[in-house]
Design a protein around this motif. Structure first.
Motif, PDB file in Angstrom:
ATOM      1  N   LEU A 208       0.855  -1.178   0.000  1.00 26.02           N
ATOM      2  CA  LEU A 208       0.000   0.000   0.000  1.00 26.02           C
ATOM      3  C   LEU A 208       0.894   1.232   0.000  1.00 26.02           C
ATOM      4  CD1 LEU A 208      -2.908   1.110   0.244  1.00 26.02           C
ATOM      5  CD2 LEU A 208      -2.605   1.087   2.715  1.00 26.02           C
ATOM      6  N   LEU A 209       0.742   2.113  -0.986  1.00 24.29           N
ATOM      7  CA  LEU A 209       1.648   3.247  -1.108  1.00 24.29           C
ATOM      8  C   LEU A 209       1.425   4.288  -0.026  1.00 24.29           C
ATOM      9  CD1 LEU A 209       3.867   4.704  -2.576  1.00 24.29           C
ATOM     10  CD2 LEU A 209       2.180   5.601  -4.181  1.00 24.29           C
ATOM     11  N   GLY A 210       0.181   4.659   0.230  1.00 21.21           N
ATOM     12  CA  GLY A 210      -0.099   5.684   1.223  1.00 21.21           C
ATOM     13  C   GLY A 210       0.470   7.032   0.803  1.00 21.21           C
ATOM     14  N   GLU A 211       0.821   7.853   1.802  1.00 22.16           N
ATOM     15  CA  GLU A 211       1.405   9.156   1.512  1.00 22.16           C
ATOM     16  C   GLU A 211       2.914   9.028   1.368  1.00 22.16           C
ATOM     17  OE1 GLU A 211       0.196  11.836   4.533  1.00 22.16           O
ATOM     18  OE2 GLU A 211      -1.934  11.683   4.065  1.00 22.16           O
ATOM     19  N   GLY A 212       3.535  10.058   0.819  1.00 27.20           N
ATOM     20  CA  GLY A 212       4.983  10.042   0.684  1.00 27.20           C
ATOM     21  C   GLY A 212       5.424   9.166  -0.465  1.00 27.20           C
ATOM     22  N   SER A 213       6.632   8.601  -0.348  1.00 23.17           N
ATOM     23  CA  SER A 213       7.195   7.795  -1.421  1.00 23.17           C
ATOM     24  C   SER A 213       7.916   6.593  -0.842  1.00 23.17           C
ATOM     25  CB  SER A 213       8.177   8.628  -2.255  1.00 23.17           C
ATOM     26  OG  SER A 213       9.261   9.081  -1.448  1.00 23.17           O
ATOM     27  N   GLN A 214       8.218   5.627  -1.695  1.00 19.27           N
ATOM     28  CA  GLN A 214       9.001   4.452  -1.333  1.00 19.27           C
ATOM     29  C   GLN A 214      10.188   4.358  -2.291  1.00 19.27           C
ATOM     30  OE1 GLN A 214       6.809   0.772  -0.773  1.00 19.27           O
ATOM     31  NE2 GLN A 214       4.915   1.884  -0.351  1.00 19.27           N
ATOM     32  N   THR A 215      11.371   4.121  -1.755  1.00 19.20           N
ATOM     33  CA  THR A 215      12.580   4.034  -2.564  1.00 19.20           C
ATOM     34  C   THR A 215      13.381   2.802  -2.171  1.00 19.20           C
ATOM     35  OG1 THR A 215      12.723   6.444  -2.769  1.00 19.20           O
ATOM     36  CG2 THR A 215      14.723   5.200  -3.221  1.00 19.20           C
ATOM     37  N   ILE A 216      13.860   2.053  -3.163  1.00 21.94           N
ATOM     38  CA  ILE A 216      14.749   0.929  -2.911  1.00 21.94           C
ATOM     39  C   ILE A 216      15.913   1.017  -3.897  1.00 21.94           C
ATOM     40  CG2 ILE A 216      12.887  -0.524  -2.027  1.00 21.94           C
ATOM     41  CD1 ILE A 216      14.303  -1.630  -5.258  1.00 21.94           C
ATOM     42  N   SER A 217      17.044   0.446  -3.512  1.00 23.00           N
ATOM     43  CA  SER A 217      18.213   0.386  -4.384  1.00 23.00           C
ATOM     44  C   SER A 217      18.737  -1.033  -4.402  1.00 23.00           C
ATOM     45  CB  SER A 217      19.310   1.341  -3.891  1.00 23.00           C
ATOM     46  OG  SER A 217      18.912   2.689  -4.004  1.00 23.00           O
ATOM     47  N   VAL A 218      19.309  -1.429  -5.531  1.00 25.82           N
ATOM     48  CA  VAL A 218      19.857  -2.778  -5.662  1.00 25.82           C
ATOM     49  C   VAL A 218      21.135  -2.702  -6.485  1.00 25.82           C
ATOM     50  CG1 VAL A 218      18.430  -3.250  -7.692  1.00 25.82           C
ATOM     51  CG2 VAL A 218      19.336  -5.153  -6.363  1.00 25.82           C
ATOM     52  N   GLU A 219      22.151  -3.443  -6.057  1.00 24.30           N
ATOM     53  CA  GLU A 219      23.415  -3.495  -6.776  1.00 24.30           C
ATOM     54  C   GLU A 219      23.348  -4.597  -7.833  1.00 24.30           C
ATOM     55  OE1 GLU A 219      25.923  -1.395  -6.172  1.00 24.30           O
ATOM     56  OE2 GLU A 219      24.828  -0.402  -4.538  1.00 24.30           O
ATOM     57  N   GLY A 220      24.112  -4.439  -8.909  1.00 20.12           N
ATOM     58  CA  GLY A 220      24.127  -5.451  -9.956  1.00 20.12           C
ATOM     59  C   GLY A 220      25.410  -5.409 -10.761  1.00 20.12           C
ATOM     60  N   GLU A 221      25.586  -6.436 -11.600  1.00 24.17           N
ATOM     61  CA  GLU A 221      26.725  -6.479 -12.509  1.00 24.17           C
ATOM     62  C   GLU A 221      26.280  -7.150 -13.793  1.00 24.17           C
ATOM     63  OE1 GLU A 221      29.860  -8.872 -10.950  1.00 24.17           O
ATOM     64  OE2 GLU A 221      28.624 -10.659 -10.695  1.00 24.17           O
ATOM     65  N   TRP A 222      27.061  -6.947 -14.874  1.00 20.56           N
ATOM     66  CA  TRP A 222      26.684  -7.494 -16.170  1.00 20.56           C
ATOM     67  C   TRP A 222      27.425  -8.786 -16.507  1.00 20.56           C
ATOM     68  CZ3 TRP A 222      27.493  -1.962 -16.136  1.00 20.56           C
ATOM     69  CH2 TRP A 222      26.315  -1.237 -16.213  1.00 20.56           C
ATOM     70  N   LYS A 223      28.291  -9.253 -15.632  1.00 23.64           N
ATOM     71  CA  LYS A 223      29.078 -10.446 -15.894  1.00 23.64           C
ATOM     72  C   LYS A 223      28.163 -11.638 -16.166  1.00 23.64           C
ATOM     73  CE  LYS A 223      32.767 -13.310 -13.904  1.00 23.64           C
ATOM     74  NZ  LYS A 223      33.624 -13.529 -12.718  1.00 23.64           N
ATOM     75  N   GLY A 224      28.322 -12.287 -17.307  1.00 24.21           N
ATOM     76  CA  GLY A 224      27.508 -13.448 -17.666  1.00 24.21           C
ATOM     77  C   GLY A 224      26.220 -13.109 -18.377  1.00 24.21           C
ATOM     78  N   ALA A 225      25.880 -11.819 -18.496  1.00 20.83           N
ATOM     79  CA  ALA A 225      24.649 -11.428 -19.188  1.00 20.83           C
ATOM     80  C   ALA A 225      24.893 -11.373 -20.696  1.00 20.83           C
ATOM     81  CB  ALA A 225      24.165 -10.081 -18.679  1.00 20.83           C
ATOM     82  N   THR A 226      23.806 -11.497 -21.470  1.00 16.74           N
ATOM     83  CA  THR A 226      23.896 -11.474 -22.931  1.00 16.74           C
ATOM     84  C   THR A 226      23.041 -10.345 -23.499  1.00 16.74           C
ATOM     85  OG1 THR A 226      22.065 -13.058 -23.088  1.00 16.74           O
ATOM     86  CG2 THR A 226      24.301 -13.969 -23.024  1.00 16.74           C
ATOM     87  N   GLY A 227      23.074 -10.200 -24.809  1.00 20.41           N
ATOM     88  CA  GLY A 227      22.339  -9.140 -25.473  1.00 20.41           C
ATOM     89  C   GLY A 227      20.839  -9.371 -25.501  1.00 20.41           C
TER      90      GLY A 227
END
Length: 828
Positions: free
Chosen positions: A61-80
């Motif tokens: 439930l969003l309610g008032e204000g905002s919600q923020t999340i962050s996540v780390e990642g890397e591209w090693k092993g990823a493809t096009g």
């Protein structure tokens, strides 16, 4: 594999196999440059199907204000991602995928996805949506993509309906960053109220309706917080990555043309861009966009206009519509669509039923002649038109030239309806669509002629006239006891009037995995008060449920199952289930269970309670199960979520410590909770910094703990009200007690130390209410004020009054009379 040539090899499991392939190609005369990487795994989130799900990192439930999340990642092993080149992907650069479901909200939400913080690599972002996007890339709709907004990093902002599913791809711009890492930030907030032309702030009433001589000038303040980009207006001041706020006004009447000047020259320090538009339909349709229900996947959902279960009788819904800006439906030409003329779409989830339903769809009561109707089914029809099955189409089936399609369909099926114009009508015309669903067993006085009904499901009955009962439309009509193709036959028993399957098929909700879902009836956000829903049912052809004998089931008596997902709420909920009203005769038994995998794995079901005679008429009621969900930093859920006990939990699960108690009421404070039982006991849990639990200390309680203070001995608690950090209770005796924070005098005991905690009470103190003989019947609490309602209909208010919440003027810390109403954080 490296990109050192124009050929690429599939990933192999060992070097020997690879050398074997190279030797074979060498013999054919090719030279194949290959970069060999040993032991490199494919990235776990390399495709939309394997996208990392971030949904559980947001509250539902969003309610008032905002919600923020962050996540780390890397591209090693990823493809096009060649199929997403038009939305941020690239055939030669690796992409990593994320997905999340937007929280519920009363209004559209703004989503901002960026790599601006914590990322040194040059990135490209893309955002896509679509119900079937995870499994079918052709069903993905690009919401926006960006290369450089914050230096070399990327940002995409968009406005979207709450509850929507989004997918995000992050890739490096150049090959030099393929081995780098990145940080993805997602921020969700309520949309700016004037974020689009359709929601523009109307300034018309700030001008007089007649210009006359001279000029008129108005000014308005604004901000961009929560606003999104306006890519479709880039040629007139808008921007895909910069937020825009909209205003509109109607020019005053005048005998001559008027001059309009719009500026931000006064009182604005920011650098701004202005755009001005005109157009009669600009606010509703800036660039002649299509009809909102122009396609099968955009069909208007009519499901909530029907009950989830149909036992007998008829259900009917009607809706008005028009074809303005609708387009053709060439792919449905064999079922009512047309390559030249516009069609409007509707969809319906049919009610569950023990026997197939008679469904009639018509435009007979409309004002426009010569309409065409097509009816289709198919679980995947809304996302894949090839999965749609035509159930019938008709033109001119009504006496007035309108259309009607009648069919037989299984309860719980998805139905799609297209209504289109014929060639001799105007696009601006409107229509009235009526859908009727029934289990009627009446027999027509005259046979029904199916000759003009294009219904494949009636084969081989086309061009036949009925001679007996067959369950279709309003009446039950059947042709020579032949059934519609794909459906079971029905017959009437001599001993009763109920239609039955010839082979006595089981009740459609006979087992827990086939439970009827009542969740749509409770889809709205639960803020306060109560939500209630009733449904009718029967046990015809239901079988026993021996594995649930411990919770109301029986090996010999048939049971019918229902399931319900509790609506989002910020506080504890009480659930009451009963058969006390509307049950015809006989005794009933109710069992209530919970568990995240209960529907698919009965061993995961936890019995919350069962009953067979609480109503006093042989019928049943199960209540008193106290569930909690939300934040748990100070134990306000009344249960441990993790070993540390501080994790949030958005699942509705029981409060611990109430086993064997029948709870009749609950209340929530800032970070503490309370429950009282049918025996007058009071239990409390959660934060206790100010002694708000009444346990003579300031220790947090992680489960429900009884309040057994000497002052409460012999008292029967009938209600509790919880403020920000204080508690007020009413007792059967008419006495009122309070404890906890008292910096504003909210305990009503004549003490107050503003700004401090010296007046806190860690154990109950009595609140003296009015004159002698005055009895309290109810209490309420705001953040730092309290109220009492007495048997003489007087209301007493006390506590902080900095916003006038007492209705008395000034700050009072004793219970004076004269206030008129109840509750609120900083209001009453």
């Amino acid at each position: 594999m490296g990109e050192t040539g124009n050929f690429c090899l599939p990933r192999v499991s060992n070097l020997i196999s690879l050398l074997g392939v190279l030797s074979w190609w060498w013999l054919l005369g090719f030279f194949l440059p290959v970069e060999v990487v040993i032991g490199q795994d494919v990235h776990p989130h390399d495709t939309p199907e394997t996208a990392l799900d971030l949904s559980d990192r947001f509250s539902p439930l969003l309610g008032e204000g905002s919600q923020t999340i962050s996540v780390e990642g890397e591209w090693k092993g990823a493809t096009g991602d060649a199929e997403f080149e038009e939305c941020g992907g690239d055939s030669s650069r690796p992409g990593v995928w994320f997905r999340f479901r937007l929280p519920l909200s009363d209004s559209p939400v703004v989503v901002t996805v960026d790599t601006c913080t914590g990322t040194s690599a040059d990135t490209v972002l893309g955002v896509v949506s679509g119900a079937a996007c995870l499994s079918d890339s052709s069903a993905c709709e690009c919401e926006g993509w960006n290369d450089q907004t914050c230096f070399d990093q990327s940002r995409v902002s968009l406005r979207k309906a709450a509850g929507s599913d989004l997918l995000v791809i992050v890739r490096p711009w150049g090959s030099s960053d393929d081995g780098s890492t990145f940080s993805l930030t997602v921020t969700i907030s309520n949309a700016h109220p004037h974020d689009t032309p359709q929601t523009a702030l109307d300034l018309s009433d700030r001008f007089s309706p007649l210009l006359g001589e001279g000029s008129q000038t108005i000014s308005v303040e604004g901000e961009w917080k929560g606003a999104t980009g306006d890519a479709e207006f880039e040629e007139c001041g808008g921007d895909s990555s910069r937020p825009g706020v909209w205003f509109r006004f109607r020019l005053p009447l005048s005998d001559s043309p008027v001059v309009v000047t719009v500026d931000t020259c006064t009182g604005t320090s920011a650098g701004t861009v202005l755009g001005a538009f005109t157009g009669e339909d600009c606010t509703s349709d800036p660039f002649a966009s299509s009809h909102p229900h122009d396609t099968v996947w955009g069909a208007l959902d009519l499901s909530d206009r029907f009950s989830p279960l149909l036992v007998e009788g008829v259900q009917m819904a009607s809706v008005e519509g028009d074809w303005q800006k609708a387009t053709e439906d060439a792919q449905f030409e064999e079922c009512g669509g047309d390559s030249l003329w516009p069609g409007v779409w509707f969809k319906l989830l049919l009610p569950h039923s023990i026997i197939p339903l008679g469904v009639t769809v018509d435009t007979c009561s409309g004002r426009v002649r010569n309409t065409v109707i097509g009816v289709l089914t198919g679980a995947e029809c809304s996302s894949d038109s090839s999965a749609c099955e035509c159930k019938g189409w008709n033109e001119g089936g009504c006496d007035n030239g309108m259309s009607r399609v009648s069919l037989v369909e299984t309860g719980g099926s998805d139905l799609f309806v297209v209504v289109r114009l014929k060639r001799d009508e105007r696009e601006e015309a409107s229509f009235n669509l009526t859908i009727t669903v029934s289990q009627s067993t009446e027999t027509c006085d005259a046979p029904v002629d199916f000759s003009n009904q294009n219904i494949p499901g009636l084969n081989p009955l086309l061009n036949r006239v009925s001679e007996g009962p067959f369950p279709i439309g309003f009446q039950a009509q059947r042709v020579d006891l032949q059934c519609a193709q794909g459906f079971a036959c029905f017959h009437k028993h001599d001993e009763d009037e109920r239609w039955r399957h010839r082979h006595d098929a089981p009740h459609p909700a006979d087992t827990i995995d086939r439970a009827i879902d009542l969740s749509p009836a409770f889809h709205q956000t639960f803020a306060e008060g109560e939500l209630a829903e009733s449904v009718s049912g029967h046990w015809d052809l239901a079988t026993g449920d021996g594995e649930f004998r411990h919770c109301g089931g029986s090996t010999t008596t048939g049971g019918v199952w229902y399931t319900l997902r509790l609506p989002p709420s910020r506080s504890t909920a009480i659930v009451s289930v009963d058969t006390c009203g509307g049950t015809a005769s006989g005794k009933t038994v109710i069992g209530v269970m919970s568990g995240p995998s209960c529907l698919s794995d009965p061993s995961d079901c936890k019995c919350e309670g069962w009953d067979k005679r609480s109503c006093g008429n042989g019928r049943s009621r199960v209540n008193g199960t106290t569930l909690s969900f939300g934040g748990n930093k100070e134990g306000q859920l009344g249960r441990h979520v993790s070993e540390e006990g501080e994790d949030n939990d958005w699942r509705a699960l029981p409060v611990e410590g109430l086993d064997g108690e029948t709870v009749v009421g609950v209340a929530c404070g800032g970070r503490h909770g309370a429950a009282w039982t049918e025996g007058g006991k009071l239990f409390m849990w959660g934060g206790n910094e100010n002694g708000q639990l009444g346990l003579n200390d300031t220790e947090i309680r992680w489960n429900a703990t009884p309040v057994n203070a000497p002052l409460l001995e012999g008292e029967f608690v009938t209600q509790a009200a919880l403020g920000g950090a204080h508690t007020v209770i009413a007792c059967k005796s008419g006495r009122v007690f309070s404890w906890g924070a008292n910096e504003g005098g909210q305990l009503g005991n004549g003490k107050m130390y503003p700004g401090g905690t010296g007046a806190d009470e860690h154990s109950p103190v009595e609140v003296l209410v009015g004159d002698e003989g005055e009895r309290a019947v109810s209490v309420a609490a705001g953040s730092s004020h309290s109220l009492i309602l007495t048997s003489s209909q007087k209301v007493f208010a006390f506590g902080r009054n900095n916003f006038g919440q007492l209705g008395l003027g000034g700050i009072f810390f004793r219970p004076p009379s004269g206030s008129r109403s109840f509750r609120g954080g900083s209001h009453t």
